[in-house]
Design an enzyme around this catalytic site. Structure first.
Site, short mmCIF file in Angstrom:
data_model
loop_
_atom_site.label_atom_id
_atom_site.label_comp_id
_atom_site.label_asym_id
_atom_site.label_seq_id
_atom_site.Cartn_x
_atom_site.Cartn_y
_atom_site.Cartn_z
N ARG A 95 0.88 -1.17 0.00
CA ARG A 95 0.00 0.00 0.00
C ARG A 95 0.92 1.22 0.00
O ARG A 95 1.72 1.40 0.91
CB ARG A 95 -0.90 0.01 1.23
CG ARG A 95 -1.55 1.37 1.45
CD ARG A 95 -2.64 1.36 2.49
NE ARG A 95 -3.82 0.66 1.98
CZ ARG A 95 -5.02 0.71 2.57
NH1 ARG A 95 -5.19 1.39 3.67
NH2 ARG A 95 -6.05 0.05 2.04
N HIS B 282 -7.60 0.99 -6.19
CA HIS B 282 -7.74 0.09 -5.03
C HIS B 282 -8.40 -1.21 -5.51
O HIS B 282 -9.55 -1.50 -5.16
CB HIS B 282 -8.58 0.79 -3.96
CG HIS B 282 -8.50 0.16 -2.61
ND1 HIS B 282 -7.63 -0.88 -2.30
CD2 HIS B 282 -9.19 0.42 -1.45
CE1 HIS B 282 -7.79 -1.21 -1.02
NE2 HIS B 282 -8.72 -0.46 -0.49
N GLN C 82 -10.14 -4.03 -3.13
CA GLN C 82 -11.43 -3.62 -2.57
C GLN C 82 -12.56 -3.94 -3.54
O GLN C 82 -13.60 -4.47 -3.15
CB GLN C 82 -11.40 -2.12 -2.28
CG GLN C 82 -12.72 -1.59 -1.75
CD GLN C 82 -13.04 -2.13 -0.37
OE1 GLN C 82 -12.22 -2.04 0.52
NE2 GLN C 82 -14.21 -2.72 -0.19
N ASP D 275 -17.61 6.95 -0.84
CA ASP D 275 -16.35 6.78 -0.11
C ASP D 275 -16.07 8.10 0.59
O ASP D 275 -16.73 9.11 0.34
CB ASP D 275 -15.22 6.40 -1.10
CG ASP D 275 -13.90 6.07 -0.42
OD1 ASP D 275 -13.89 5.82 0.81
OD2 ASP D 275 -12.86 6.06 -1.12
N CYS E 197 -16.40 1.32 1.13
CA CYS E 197 -15.24 0.47 1.41
C CYS E 197 -14.77 0.57 2.85
O CYS E 197 -14.05 -0.29 3.33
CB CYS E 197 -14.11 0.81 0.45
SG CYS E 197 -13.41 2.45 0.70
N1 CP Z 1 -11.12 -0.34 2.74
C1 CP Z 1 -9.83 -0.38 3.12
O1 CP Z 1 -8.91 -0.60 2.33
O2 CP Z 1 -9.63 -0.20 4.47
P1 CP Z 1 -8.27 0.03 5.23
O3 CP Z 1 -7.74 1.38 4.85
O4 CP Z 1 -8.62 -0.06 6.67
O5 CP Z 1 -7.29 -1.05 4.81
N1 NVA Z 2 -10.22 6.67 -0.89
C1 NVA Z 2 -9.72 6.20 0.38
C2 NVA Z 2 -9.86 4.73 0.50
C3 NVA Z 2 -9.45 4.13 1.80
C4 NVA Z 2 -9.56 2.65 1.86
C5 NVA Z 2 -8.29 6.63 0.56
O1 NVA Z 2 -7.50 6.51 -0.37
O2 NVA Z 2 -7.97 7.13 1.64
#
Ligand code: CP
Ligand code: NVA
Length: 308
Positions: free
Chosen positions: A107, A134, A137, A225, A266
């Protein structure tokens, strides 16, 4: 090398096989996400590195648990604690990690970091979220939709809010799984047009509108989101909130969707900003199924990458 970098970078047949495998592994556990290892242990003897340059609850825990259920081992690493965070190149990091581990999940911020990791690693690399996409997800989300409502092909999915990384992976999925996608949000927060055009080129309808009611009308699935993502500057918070408030998913908006429409997020959510608690905890909501299915979908993704 079979990486899982994005939904548009994986063959549509392989994506379908991953979803089927996720459903089968979930069923083999009798629908229970936890409590015992899987009957078969396809990751026996394998070591998986989970690297986080941003916070995470679901991704961190679901990957860690998933590997262990399949008989493998994990090391959860913070990018900041590695030399990666202190100037060692991604390429060198990738080559070093490849000598120790069988699979890398990362990540990160810039998509370029993910791509460089994949280019130089001798082991599969999985995208656990970048600023742009992502994919894990949305694989879990497809599984979730289909568990509740059957095939997603031909359905109408409506996104309300910021045209962010999660939307981008929905656009990839629209093209690959064959569903229509409508985006409702302010013009300043439109998605990158490349995601929209790519899906359209695959023959699905992708619409962009400023009208949340028109967007949600007839939807089989409504998704939103957070209004401020992890990579967005906090200084933009107030402006974003002001621009996005008309796109909040509340009961009045959901009433325009199909009577059996589902609601997804998500998570993590900012309750009563992007969606009301009434919707999040209401009968249309499948947000915790989505969270659970991260586990099952990612187990299938890891098996796909490792060919086991
Ligand atoms: N939805 C998701 O990826 O959650 P986290 O940021 O908690 O991993
Ligand atoms: N759009 C959000 C998703 C988190 C899982 C982010 O990137 O922070």
């Amino acid at each position: 090398m079979t990486h899982f970098l994005d939904i548009n970078a994986t063959d549509a047949g392989d994506l379908r096989a991953i979803i089927d495998s996720a459903k089968a592994m979930k069923a083999a556990r009798g629908g229970r996400p936890k409590g015992a290892p899987d009957d078969t242990l396809p990751l026996d003897g394998r070591m998986v590195a989970l690297i986080f340059e941003k916070p995470s609850t679901r991704t961190r825990i679901s990957f860690d648990v998933g590997v262990r259920q399949m008989g493998g081992q994990t090391m959860v690493l913070s990018g900041a604690d590695m030399q990666l965070g202190h100037g060692e190149t991604i390429a060198d990091t990738a080559r070093v990690l490849s000598r120790y581990v069988d699979l890398i999940m990362i990540r990160t911020f810039e998509e370029q970091t993910l791509l460089e990791m994949a280019e130089y690693a001798d082991v599969p690399v999985i995208n656990g979220l970048t600023n742009r996409t992502h994919p894990c997800q949305i694989m879990a989300d497809i599984q979730t939709f289909e568990e509740h409502r059957g095939p997603i092909a031909g359905k109408k999915v409506t996104w309300c809010g910021d045209g962010n990384n999660v939307f981008a992976s929905f656009a990839h999925a629209a093209g690959q799984f064959g569903f229509d996608l409508t985006f409702a949000g302010p013009p300043t927060l439109d998605p990158e047009m490349v995601f929209v055009e790519e899906a359209r080129a695959k023959g699905v309808k992708v619409e962009i509108t400023r009208d949340p009611v028109a967007a949600v009308t007839g939807a089989d699935l409504v998704v939103t989101d957070t209004w401020v993502s992890m990579h967005d500057p906090q200084s933009a918070r107030e402006r974003r909130h002001n621009q996005l408030r008309p796109y909040q998913v509340n009961a009045a908006l959901m009433a325009h969707a199909k009577p059996n429409a589902l609601f997804m997020h998500c998570l993590p959510a900012h309750r009563d900003d992007e969606a009301t608690s009434e919707v999040m905890d209401g009968p249309a909501s499948v947000i915790f199924d989505e969270a659970e299915n991260r586990l099952h979908a990612q187990k299938a993704i890891m098996r796909h990458c490792l060919g086991v």
